[in-house]
Structure formats: C-alpha cells, structure tokens
Design a protein around this motif. Sequence first.
Motif, PDB file in Angstrom:
ATOM      1  N   GLY A  53      55.303  35.628  26.966  1.00  0.00           N
ATOM      2  CA  GLY A  53      53.986  35.869  27.542  1.00  0.00           C
ATOM      3  C   GLY A  53      53.975  37.040  28.514  1.00  0.00           C
ATOM      4  N   ILE A  54      55.075  37.207  29.242  1.00  0.00           N
ATOM      5  CA  ILE A  54      55.164  38.348  30.167  1.00  0.00           C
ATOM      6  C   ILE A  54      54.940  39.654  29.414  1.00  0.00           C
ATOM      7  CG2 ILE A  54      56.676  39.660  31.710  1.00  0.00           C
ATOM      8  CD1 ILE A  54      58.141  37.044  32.327  1.00  0.00           C
ATOM      9  N   LYS A  55      55.632  39.803  28.301  1.00  0.00           N
ATOM     10  CA  LYS A  55      55.513  41.032  27.513  1.00  0.00           C
ATOM     11  C   LYS A  55      54.103  41.209  26.967  1.00  0.00           C
ATOM     12  CE  LYS A  55      57.128  44.705  25.488  1.00  0.00           C
ATOM     13  NZ  LYS A  55      57.477  45.893  26.298  1.00  0.00           N
ATOM     14  N   ILE A  56      53.520  40.114  26.497  1.00  0.00           N
ATOM     15  CA  ILE A  56      52.161  40.187  25.946  1.00  0.00           C
ATOM     16  C   ILE A  56      51.167  40.627  27.018  1.00  0.00           C
ATOM     17  CG2 ILE A  56      50.261  38.822  24.985  1.00  0.00           C
ATOM     18  CD1 ILE A  56      52.417  37.097  23.590  1.00  0.00           C
ATOM     19  N   PHE A  57      51.255  40.016  28.188  1.00  0.00           N
ATOM     20  CA  PHE A  57      50.310  40.338  29.265  1.00  0.00           C
ATOM     21  C   PHE A  57      50.548  41.738  29.827  1.00  0.00           C
ATOM     22  CE2 PHE A  57      50.231  35.544  29.808  1.00  0.00           C
ATOM     23  CZ  PHE A  57      49.014  35.405  29.147  1.00  0.00           C
ATOM     24  N   LEU A  58      51.807  42.179  29.854  1.00  0.00           N
ATOM     25  CA  LEU A  58      52.077  43.553  30.279  1.00  0.00           C
ATOM     26  C   LEU A  58      51.443  44.544  29.310  1.00  0.00           C
ATOM     27  CD1 LEU A  58      55.831  43.440  31.419  1.00  0.00           C
ATOM     28  CD2 LEU A  58      53.846  43.908  32.860  1.00  0.00           C
ATOM     29  N   THR A  59      51.535  44.251  28.025  1.00  0.00           N
ATOM     30  CA  THR A  59      50.937  45.123  27.014  1.00  0.00           C
ATOM     31  C   THR A  59      49.416  45.185  27.169  1.00  0.00           C
ATOM     32  OG1 THR A  59      52.724  44.582  25.478  1.00  0.00           O
ATOM     33  CG2 THR A  59      50.729  45.553  24.536  1.00  0.00           C
ATOM     34  N   LYS A  60      48.823  44.046  27.537  1.00  0.00           N
ATOM     35  CA  LYS A  60      47.373  43.976  27.712  1.00  0.00           C
ATOM     36  C   LYS A  60      46.915  44.463  29.091  1.00  0.00           C
ATOM     37  CE  LYS A  60      46.536  40.141  24.490  1.00  0.00           C
ATOM     38  NZ  LYS A  60      45.985  38.759  24.345  1.00  0.00           N
ATOM     39  N   LYS A  61      47.876  44.816  29.946  1.00  0.00           N
ATOM     40  CA  LYS A  61      47.583  45.289  31.306  1.00  0.00           C
ATOM     41  C   LYS A  61      46.930  44.213  32.175  1.00  0.00           C
ATOM     42  CE  LYS A  61      48.921  49.419  30.034  1.00  0.00           C
ATOM     43  NZ  LYS A  61      50.246  49.963  30.442  1.00  0.00           N
ATOM     44  N   THR A  62      47.158  42.954  31.850  1.00  0.00           N
ATOM     45  CA  THR A  62      46.666  41.854  32.685  1.00  0.00           C
ATOM     46  C   THR A  62      47.839  41.408  33.566  1.00  0.00           C
ATOM     47  OG1 THR A  62      47.127  40.346  30.837  1.00  0.00           O
ATOM     48  CG2 THR A  62      44.856  41.090  31.119  1.00  0.00           C
ATOM     49  N   PHE A  63      48.018  42.102  34.672  1.00  0.00           N
ATOM     50  CA  PHE A  63      49.254  41.977  35.444  1.00  0.00           C
ATOM     51  C   PHE A  63      49.377  40.658  36.203  1.00  0.00           C
ATOM     52  CE2 PHE A  63      48.391  46.653  35.329  1.00  0.00           C
ATOM     53  CZ  PHE A  63      49.338  46.918  34.354  1.00  0.00           C
ATOM     54  N   PHE A  64      48.257  40.106  36.664  1.00  0.00           N
ATOM     55  CA  PHE A  64      48.355  38.828  37.372  1.00  0.00           C
ATOM     56  C   PHE A  64      48.809  37.720  36.419  1.00  0.00           C
ATOM     57  CE2 PHE A  64      46.539  34.865  39.142  1.00  0.00           C
ATOM     58  CZ  PHE A  64      47.236  34.859  40.345  1.00  0.00           C
ATOM     59  N   LYS A  65      48.299  37.740  35.195  1.00  0.00           N
ATOM     60  CA  LYS A  65      48.754  36.759  34.203  1.00  0.00           C
ATOM     61  C   LYS A  65      50.236  36.970  33.882  1.00  0.00           C
ATOM     62  CE  LYS A  65      44.266  36.010  31.967  1.00  0.00           C
ATOM     63  NZ  LYS A  65      43.486  36.149  30.701  1.00  0.00           N
ATOM     64  N   ALA A  66      50.656  38.232  33.840  1.00  0.00           N
ATOM     65  CA  ALA A  66      52.074  38.523  33.604  1.00  0.00           C
ATOM     66  C   ALA A  66      52.927  37.978  34.739  1.00  0.00           C
ATOM     67  CB  ALA A  66      52.279  40.030  33.460  1.00  0.00           C
ATOM     68  N   TRP A  67      52.404  38.102  35.972  1.00  0.00           N
ATOM     69  CA  TRP A  67      53.155  37.584  37.127  1.00  0.00           C
ATOM     70  C   TRP A  67      53.238  36.061  37.078  1.00  0.00           C
ATOM     71  CZ3 TRP A  67      52.436  34.507  41.475  1.00  0.00           C
ATOM     72  CH2 TRP A  67      53.385  34.668  42.492  1.00  0.00           C
ATOM     73  N   LEU A  68      52.153  35.399  36.696  1.00  0.00           N
ATOM     74  CA  LEU A  68      52.178  33.940  36.557  1.00  0.00           C
ATOM     75  C   LEU A  68      53.155  33.514  35.466  1.00  0.00           C
ATOM     76  CD1 LEU A  68      48.406  32.915  36.891  1.00  0.00           C
ATOM     77  CD2 LEU A  68      50.240  32.595  38.570  1.00  0.00           C
ATOM     78  N   ALA A  69      53.174  34.255  34.352  1.00  0.00           N
ATOM     79  CA  ALA A  69      54.122  33.958  33.282  1.00  0.00           C
ATOM     80  C   ALA A  69      55.554  34.146  33.774  1.00  0.00           C
ATOM     81  CB  ALA A  69      53.848  34.848  32.074  1.00  0.00           C
ATOM     82  N   SER A  70      55.768  35.173  34.607  1.00  0.00           N
ATOM     83  CA  SER A  70      57.086  35.404  35.200  1.00  0.00           C
ATOM     84  C   SER A  70      57.474  34.248  36.115  1.00  0.00           C
ATOM     85  CB  SER A  70      57.082  36.722  35.971  1.00  0.00           C
ATOM     86  OG  SER A  70      58.315  36.948  36.609  1.00  0.00           O
ATOM     87  N   ALA A  71      56.502  33.753  36.895  1.00  0.00           N
ATOM     88  CA  ALA A  71      56.764  32.617  37.782  1.00  0.00           C
ATOM     89  C   ALA A  71      57.155  31.375  36.978  1.00  0.00           C
ATOM     90  CB  ALA A  71      55.530  32.331  38.641  1.00  0.00           C
ATOM     91  N   ILE A  72      56.449  31.128  35.881  1.00  0.00           N
ATOM     92  CA  ILE A  72      56.769  29.975  35.030  1.00  0.00           C
ATOM     93  C   ILE A  72      58.165  30.139  34.424  1.00  0.00           C
ATOM     94  CG2 ILE A  72      56.138  28.753  32.908  1.00  0.00           C
ATOM     95  CD1 ILE A  72      53.202  29.486  33.552  1.00  0.00           C
ATOM     96  N   THR A  73      58.507  31.359  34.047  1.00  0.00           N
ATOM     97  CA  THR A  73      59.839  31.630  33.499  1.00  0.00           C
ATOM     98  C   THR A  73      60.927  31.297  34.507  1.00  0.00           C
ATOM     99  OG1 THR A  73      58.920  33.427  32.161  1.00  0.00           O
ATOM    100  CG2 THR A  73      61.300  33.365  32.402  1.00  0.00           C
ATOM    101  N   ILE A  74      60.719  31.690  35.757  1.00  0.00           N
ATOM    102  CA  ILE A  74      61.712  31.421  36.801  1.00  0.00           C
ATOM    103  C   ILE A  74      61.838  29.916  37.054  1.00  0.00           C
ATOM    104  CG2 ILE A  74      62.187  31.696  39.276  1.00  0.00           C
ATOM    105  CD1 ILE A  74      60.949  34.512  39.037  1.00  0.00           C
ATOM    106  N   VAL A  75      60.694  29.215  37.091  1.00  0.00           N
ATOM    107  CA  VAL A  75      60.731  27.753  37.258  1.00  0.00           C
ATOM    108  C   VAL A  75      61.473  27.106  36.098  1.00  0.00           C
ATOM    109  CG1 VAL A  75      59.348  25.642  37.333  1.00  0.00           C
ATOM    110  CG2 VAL A  75      58.629  27.629  38.632  1.00  0.00           C
ATOM    111  N   GLY A  76      61.148  27.544  34.880  1.00  0.00           N
ATOM    112  CA  GLY A  76      61.804  26.978  33.710  1.00  0.00           C
ATOM    113  C   GLY A  76      63.300  27.238  33.692  1.00  0.00           C
ATOM    114  N   ALA A  77      63.697  28.454  34.077  1.00  0.00           N
ATOM    115  CA  ALA A  77      65.126  28.787  34.121  1.00  0.00           C
ATOM    116  C   ALA A  77      65.853  27.941  35.150  1.00  0.00           C
ATOM    117  CB  ALA A  77      65.300  30.270  34.439  1.00  0.00           C
ATOM    118  N   THR A  78      65.205  27.690  36.284  1.00  0.00           N
ATOM    119  CA  THR A  78      65.817  26.865  37.325  1.00  0.00           C
ATOM    120  C   THR A  78      65.938  25.424  36.858  1.00  0.00           C
ATOM    121  OG1 THR A  78      64.866  28.297  39.034  1.00  0.00           O
ATOM    122  CG2 THR A  78      65.648  26.135  39.727  1.00  0.00           C
ATOM    123  N   PHE A  79      64.867  24.896  36.250  1.00  0.00           N
ATOM    124  CA  PHE A  79      64.887  23.501  35.816  1.00  0.00           C
ATOM    125  C   PHE A  79      65.748  23.284  34.575  1.00  0.00           C
ATOM    126  CE2 PHE A  79      61.741  22.479  38.929  1.00  0.00           C
ATOM    127  CZ  PHE A  79      61.941  21.120  39.147  1.00  0.00           C
TER     128      PHE A  79
END
Length: 352
Positions: free
Chosen positions: A243-269
């Motif tokens: 999702g990070i890559k998709i949102f970066l391509t679409k220039k929707t940066f806040f959604k990309a940041w949220l996707a990045s946050a979810i990725t970090i949570v998922g990696a930790t868990f």
Amino acid sequence: MVLETIWFFLWGLLWAIFFITDGFDFGVGTLYPFLGKNDEDKRIMINSIGPLWDGNEVWLITAGGVTFAAFPILYAVMFSSLYSALMLILFALILRGVSFEFRGQIDNPRWRKIWDICIFVGSIAPALLFGVAFANIYQGIPIDVDGVYHGTLFTLLNPYGLLGGLLYLTFFMLHGAIWLAIKTNGDLQQRAIGTADKLWPAVLILAVLFLVYSKFATSLYINYFAHPVLFLVIVITVLALVGIKIFLTKKTFFKAWLASAITIVGATFFGIIGLYPNMFPSNINPDFNITAHNASSSPLTLKIMLTVVVIFIPIVIGYQIWAYNLFKGKVTTEELEYYHRKAFYVQQAGYR
C-alpha cells in the motif's frame, strides 16, 4: 494468566507505538545530511518534527516504565544484558535532543555543522540499535538460569541482529521520507518523494530476507504454525507495505504514511506474537527463558496498572492527536522567517 497475557501484548503495543511515532523522527534525522542541501532545507526538516519529537519519546518512557512495573524480572535482566546497547541508545537520544536546541543558538557555520553531525548520529544510532536489540531478543540471548548475560556488545552484532537493525533503519528512513513529503514543498518535497521511492524496494527486500532468516534463526514461527490464523498478521503487514508504494504513486502521502505506520506495527507484532509467552528467551537453554508468566508482578499490581492505563493512555493519545492536528500544516520558508525574527526580538529584549 489472563492479566499476564494482556500485559504482554500491551507491552508489545507500546513499543510499536513508539516505533511509529519516534520512528519518523529517526528517519528524518538519518536523512538530514542527504536531503538538507542548504541551511534552509535543514531548518525546515528540523521544524517538521520540532513540535513533536519530545512528545513521541513519551512512548519510550512508557514502554520502559511498563517493563519495570509489570515485568520487573525482565526489566532487570534486559537492562543488564543489553546494557551497552541501551546506554548507547540513551546517549544518542540525549545528543539528538541537545542538538535540536543548540544548533540555532549561534549564527556560525562551523557551530551548526557540529550539531548537524550530532543530529545525524543521534538519529541513526537508535534506529539501528533498536532493530539489533529486538532481533537478538527474537533469536535468543545467551543468559543462564540466574539471568546472567554471557556475551558482549559484539555478541549482539551477529548477522541476524544486524539484519534486524538494517530492516528497522530502512523502515524508519522510509517513514521519515514520507513524513517530509507531507510536511514540505518544492525541491525538498520532491527529493523526499524520490528518496521514499528508492527506499521502498530496499525495505521490501530486507523484510523478505528477515522473514526467511527468522525461520532458521528463531523459534518465532512455532506459534504461527500452531495457530495458522496468525499468518494474517504477516499478510496484513505485506499488504500495508504494498500500500505504501501504491499511495506514493498516487501522491496521497498521508495514506502512504498511515500504511507505513501499519507496516511498522505489523513488523513489531510479527516478533511479539512469535515470542509469546517468552519475553527474553535464552539461547543457552530454553528452561532459562524469561516469560510473561515467570517475570510478571503480582496480580494485584497488574490490576491496578491496568486501571491506570485504561484511564490515562486515552488521555495521552488524545493529547498527541491534538498536537499533531495543531501542527498539521506544511513547514514553509515564511514560517522559518517568522520564528527567526521572533527569536531575534526575544534575544534583544533579553539583552536590555
């Protein structure tokens, strides 16, 4: 048993929240010398995290406090075993905080350059060392039945530990680059977007390598194969990374940041779930493992703490949401000039 399990996952959640919030600070600081082409760029980068970074570190204090109060045995063994790494992290965090405050106190290029280096070191060191520390916990620490650590700082710098360090470092750099894409304009924003695009494949490759290596270096997958539904955590994390890559391509940066946050949570868990009920496994003998059950405080203590958490954690989250909303705008050159003039007048008033 239930209280210990609840606190185990709350402990993991607090670390995940810390990695989300302070993670983009670490990322911005690590990218600082590469994206900051001039003094104006560097001031904008500092100001993009300036009102938030110290509040973000509240979650580190909270995670440490919970470790001390809910799992005192874990706290004792962890902070003695990982003492060198944790002290390096502490010194780096102090250096970074001082750098933010001292950099602009004297209008001298050499002075600013010294603190620019300190900002970089104070950001990259914790980002790398937190990853190294957690990867070693996943792998197992050489502790005996008394919790005595049989190793040195260099024992932690093994291939799996270093891979974990690089993974978290690139996570945070990507997280920080996306944050800069949200908070900046012009050439700096374009460089941040370009950096995020380049970092994404690196994160993907390192994440795949870490997942595969974990199968051979750790026992994390035992819980997953015992309860296949848990693989949804990995699936969600991978989808968020895509999702990070998709949102970066679409220039929707806040959604990309949220996707990045979810990725970090998922990696930790991914690691937290794989560890359960272990919190600090021994690679000398599994009988020496420190678990959520043999390291916890009394049930009464856990009940009191849970009551406190239910009351105060939502207040802290509410405050941080308010702070993020208050400073949600982009950092501009005009804003820098306003605060520069304000600081000048305050300084002149002080001289009088």
